[in-house]
Write an enzyme that holds these catalytic residues in place. Sequence first.
Site, mmCIF file in Angstrom:
data_model
loop_
_atom_site.group_PDB
_atom_site.id
_atom_site.type_symbol
_atom_site.label_atom_id
_atom_site.label_comp_id
_atom_site.label_asym_id
_atom_site.label_seq_id
_atom_site.Cartn_x
_atom_site.Cartn_y
_atom_site.Cartn_z
ATOM 1 N N LYS A 189 43.268 47.292 40.097
ATOM 2 C CA LYS A 189 43.322 48.721 39.488
ATOM 3 C C LYS A 189 44.311 49.653 40.580
ATOM 4 O O LYS A 189 44.942 50.299 40.044
ATOM 5 C CB LYS A 189 41.815 49.396 39.892
ATOM 6 N N ARG A 192 31.768 54.748 38.086
ATOM 7 C CA ARG A 192 31.322 53.536 38.395
ATOM 8 C C ARG A 192 29.884 53.368 37.726
ATOM 9 O O ARG A 192 29.295 52.171 37.833
ATOM 10 C CB ARG A 192 31.193 52.990 40.043
ATOM 11 N N ARG A 205 43.102 39.177 49.868
ATOM 12 C CA ARG A 205 43.460 40.543 50.164
ATOM 13 C C ARG A 205 42.890 40.664 51.659
ATOM 14 O O ARG A 205 43.450 41.428 52.170
ATOM 15 C CB ARG A 205 43.089 41.671 49.322
ATOM 16 N N ARG A 220 40.817 43.960 55.624
ATOM 17 C CA ARG A 220 39.709 44.741 55.100
ATOM 18 C C ARG A 220 38.583 44.154 55.503
ATOM 19 O O ARG A 220 38.216 42.982 55.062
ATOM 20 C CB ARG A 220 39.883 45.088 53.866
ATOM 21 N N ARG A 228 29.252 43.181 46.094
ATOM 22 C CA ARG A 228 30.108 44.057 45.072
ATOM 23 C C ARG A 228 30.063 43.806 43.812
ATOM 24 O O ARG A 228 30.053 44.612 42.784
ATOM 25 C CB ARG A 228 31.511 44.298 45.753
#
Length: 189
Positions: free
Chosen positions: A14, A89, A128, A134, A145
């Site tokens: 996204k 969401r 990532r 992160r 998630r």
Amino acid sequence: MLNIVIFGAPGSGKGTQSLRIVEKYGLNHISTGDVLRAEIKNGTELGQTAKGYIDQGQLIPDELMIDILASVLDGFQDSKGVIFDGFPRTIAQAEALKKMLAERGQEVSVMIDLDVPEEELMGRLIRRGIDSGRADDNEETIRKRLEVYHSQTAPLIDWFKGENKYHHIAGMGSMEEISAKIAQAIDSL
């Protein structure tokens, strides 16, 4: 106004595709993730509240997100439109977004759904996390998630289909191939 909701599970691309859409169409970009991370980094009260939810792999309360988005949206001058990245969401958030935009004489033009197989999502997010550092890109949090996505977010597909705003994009392939599919969908509006 061209208002686009870019949709997909965590790791579906996204953010990457949003930046390409912004560049091609001259839209403003609202990434709820970026907005929230900035609040957390700045140590605001909202940031501390948001951090508690994010650390647990949970979603931020709707009222909080709508207020933030309305404020950001109202700050744009002479906008050609907006890409909403990471919002809505839930169905309640989609309804709140529809109402908030209607109050401004606008609507969502299209919801672009980047569909990526779950095994690929896990791999992308683990990479990532390693590359960016992160903290929320670890296997346990990613699984939470994805569970939240499937239970709370995926039902939005049917909601946007009911609004005649839904467009499916297979999210596998090169960035350029995916961008071309998205551009084709937007250009057909």
